[in-house]
Design an enzyme around this catalytic site. Structure first.
Site, PDB file in Angstrom:
ATOM      1  N   THR A  21      -0.433  -1.966  -9.883  1.00 52.64           N
ATOM      2  CA  THR A  21      -0.688  -0.542 -10.075  1.00 52.64           C
ATOM      3  C   THR A  21       0.607   0.226 -10.316  1.00 52.64           C
ATOM      4  O   THR A  21       0.645   1.146 -11.138  1.00 52.64           O
ATOM      5  CB  THR A  21      -1.448   0.038  -8.866  1.00 52.64           C
ATOM      6  N   LYS A  37      -9.299   1.118 -14.955  1.00 48.65           N
ATOM      7  CA  LYS A  37      -9.445   0.059 -13.940  1.00 48.65           C
ATOM      8  C   LYS A  37     -10.931  -0.298 -13.917  1.00 48.65           C
ATOM      9  O   LYS A  37     -11.747   0.438 -13.374  1.00 48.65           O
ATOM     10  CB  LYS A  37      -8.988   0.578 -12.568  1.00 48.65           C
ATOM     11  N   LEU A 105      -6.537  -5.167 -14.171  1.00 49.17           N
ATOM     12  CA  LEU A 105      -7.505  -6.021 -13.483  1.00 49.17           C
ATOM     13  C   LEU A 105      -7.473  -5.798 -11.976  1.00 49.17           C
ATOM     14  O   LEU A 105      -6.461  -5.382 -11.406  1.00 49.17           O
ATOM     15  CB  LEU A 105      -7.210  -7.491 -13.755  1.00 49.17           C
ATOM     16  N   PRO A 207      11.597   1.194 -24.764  1.00 44.81           N
ATOM     17  CA  PRO A 207      12.096   0.632 -26.028  1.00 44.81           C
ATOM     18  C   PRO A 207      11.518  -0.740 -26.348  1.00 44.81           C
ATOM     19  O   PRO A 207      11.263  -1.050 -27.519  1.00 44.81           O
ATOM     20  CB  PRO A 207      13.615   0.558 -25.802  1.00 44.81           C
TER      21      PRO A 207
END
Length: 216
Positions: A21, A37, A105, A207
């Site tokens: 998370t 989620k 997940l 980047p």
């Protein structure tokens, strides 16, 4: 900031307590991506969706509702059984958005959703590449290589790897060299996990994500 070829992928961990998370928050902030989620198990008042919402700073990200919200902080199949719910793969579909999308997940690839289907079955159904989160701990090389092998055996494309936690060059270098996968950097730990932490790490991985997106 919508685009014709958004970068949409599934963020999966090599095990539990990997920090998916937090990594999701960083990646969402870096791309100003949407977040979804599919299954939330436990912590319904302070869900992973709410955590990401609290940690990001941009105003572009949209949060898509979970397909299942389960009360107990258990494996989805066990939490669903307690709630009298049957998780079915047919209930999941990728949210419609023109933006980048990060799908987090609930647990690792082999976590059960019901008596037959695993997270990896959901990944296969959604037909999106995987960004695999690895965290350095004793056994992490083994768990990471097993996760990579499981995805490759099913022909699921792997976007690359992102590492979380204190630097461990011996492990990180071996994993990258052995798998041949692209590394999207490492989330630098230190201090409180807040918006500043997420913003700082987002600037470092942005980047690399933009370079990949530009090559599509």
């Amino acid at each position: 900031m919508f685009m014709s070829n958004p970068l949409q992928f599934i963020l999966a961990g090599v095990g539990t307590e990997i920090g998916k998370t937090v990594v999701s928050s960083v990646v969402v902030e870096a791309l100003q991506a949407d977040y979804w989620k599919p299954v939330q198990s436990g912590a319904l008042e302070d869900s992973d969706t709410e955590t990401v919402r609290r940690l990001i700073s941009n105003t572009v990200t949209r949060f898509h509702s979970e397909a299942y919200r389960l009360r107990e902080p258990l494996s989805p199949h066990a939490a669903a059984a307690i709630d009298g719910v049957q998780i079915t793969l047919s209930a999941f579909s990728v949210p419609k958005t023109d933006n980048h999308l990060v799908i987090e997940l609930a647990g690792g690839l082999m976590v059960p959703l019901n008596d037959r289907d695993l997270n990896i079955d959901l990944v296969q159904q959604l037909q999106l590449p995987v960004l695999l989160v690895s965290k350095h701990y004793l056994g992490s090389i083994n768990h990471t290589l097993l996760s990579v092998e499981a995805l490759q055996q099913r022909g699921i494309p792997i976007l690359g790897l992102i590492f979380n936690g204190p630097e461990t060059p011996a492990s990180e270098d071996f994993i990258v060299n052995y798998t041949g996968l692209k590394s999207f950097g490492r989330i630098e730990w230190g201090g409180e996990i807040n918006r500043e932490f997420v913003s700082r790490n987002a600037a470092s991985v942005k980047p690399l994500l933009e370079e990949h997106h530009g090559s599509l």
